[in-house]
Design a protein around this motif. Structure first.
Motif, PDB file in Angstrom:
ATOM      1  N   THR A   1       0.812  -1.222   0.000  1.00  0.00           N
ATOM      2  CA  THR A   1       0.000   0.000   0.000  1.00  0.00           C
ATOM      3  C   THR A   1       0.844   1.270   0.000  1.00  0.00           C
ATOM      4  OG1 THR A   1      -0.164  -0.070   2.407  1.00  0.00           O
ATOM      5  CG2 THR A   1      -1.936  -1.124   1.134  1.00  0.00           C
ATOM      6  N   MET A   2       2.126   1.146  -0.282  1.00  0.00           N
ATOM      7  CA  MET A   2       2.963   2.353  -0.363  1.00  0.00           C
ATOM      8  C   MET A   2       2.509   3.197  -1.538  1.00  0.00           C
ATOM      9  SD  MET A   2       6.907   1.386   0.586  1.00  0.00           S
ATOM     10  CE  MET A   2       7.250   0.740  -1.002  1.00  0.00           C
ATOM     11  N   GLU A   3       2.519   4.514  -1.319  1.00  0.00           N
ATOM     12  CA  GLU A   3       2.135   5.427  -2.377  1.00  0.00           C
ATOM     13  C   GLU A   3       3.385   5.873  -3.118  1.00  0.00           C
ATOM     14  OE1 GLU A   3       0.073   8.587  -0.500  1.00  0.00           O
ATOM     15  OE2 GLU A   3      -1.501   7.276   0.270  1.00  0.00           O
ATOM     16  N   PRO A   4       3.334   5.952  -4.438  1.00  0.00           N
ATOM     17  CA  PRO A   4       4.511   6.429  -5.164  1.00  0.00           C
ATOM     18  C   PRO A   4       4.727   7.919  -4.880  1.00  0.00           C
ATOM     19  CG  PRO A   4       2.673   6.141  -6.656  1.00  0.00           C
ATOM     20  CD  PRO A   4       2.236   5.616  -5.322  1.00  0.00           C
ATOM     21  N   HIS A   5       5.978   8.287  -4.774  1.00  0.00           N
ATOM     22  CA  HIS A   5       6.315   9.678  -4.519  1.00  0.00           C
ATOM     23  C   HIS A   5       6.917  10.292  -5.763  1.00  0.00           C
ATOM     24  CE1 HIS A   5       5.498   9.537  -0.247  1.00  0.00           C
ATOM     25  NE2 HIS A   5       6.117   8.368  -0.193  1.00  0.00           N
ATOM     26  N   ASP A   6       6.859  11.617  -5.824  1.00  0.00           N
ATOM     27  CA  ASP A   6       7.452  12.360  -6.925  1.00  0.00           C
ATOM     28  C   ASP A   6       8.969  12.169  -6.876  1.00  0.00           C
ATOM     29  OD1 ASP A   6       8.031  14.102  -8.943  1.00  0.00           O
ATOM     30  OD2 ASP A   6       7.608  15.916  -7.786  1.00  0.00           O
ATOM     31  N   PRO A   7       9.602  11.695  -7.958  1.00  0.00           N
ATOM     32  CA  PRO A   7      11.048  11.463  -7.914  1.00  0.00           C
ATOM     33  C   PRO A   7      11.857  12.752  -7.760  1.00  0.00           C
ATOM     34  CG  PRO A   7      10.226  11.109 -10.130  1.00  0.00           C
ATOM     35  CD  PRO A   7       9.032  11.319  -9.245  1.00  0.00           C
TER      36      PRO A   7
END
Length: 127
Positions: free
Chosen positions: A114-120
């Motif tokens: 359930t980790m949310e992707p973050h802005d690189p």
């Protein structure tokens, strides 16, 4: 190598270093005249301000969903419980030991899934 040999070697290096400046070409130094002190030096004063810095209030903490909170409790609580029980020489039934291991693995898997992707491009800095 003796001290005399070292001194001779250093003396040879100094003599062959380069051309020495001609003393007659250097300008004569003017005699130094000291200016009389008219004012005594200032005494150092430390000014303490009565105003104190008050940082802005912190933003409210993020709201954590109950499922994620339970997963964190399982992720941290299961190994701690197993270690504490091992230290006090208390043995749980095999089914409960296996259940704690499965709860740990399930909690870890849920949190990863359930980790949310973050802005690189976001390095996390806040102003």
């Amino acid at each position: 190598m003796s001290t005399r040999d070292e001194d001779a070697a250093w003396q040879q290096i100094v003599e062959n270093y380069g051309e020495r400046p001609d003393v007659s070409e250097t300008p004569a130094e003017a005699p130094a005249t000291e200016a009389p002190l008219t004012d005594p030096p200032e005494v150092f004063h430390l000014e303490v301000y009565d105003e104190t810095f008050v940082p802005p209030p912190l933003p409210p903490p993020p709201v954590i969903k109950p499922e994620r909170r339970a997963a964190w409790v399982g992720l941290v609580g299961c190994p701690v419980l197993l270690i504490v029980l091992s230290l006090v020489h208390y043995t749980l039934p095999t089914v409960l030991n296996g259940g704690l291991v499965v709860a740990f693995l399930a909690s870890f898997g849920y949190l990863v899934a359930t980790m949310e992707p973050h802005d690189p491009d976001d390095d996390g800095a806040r102003l």
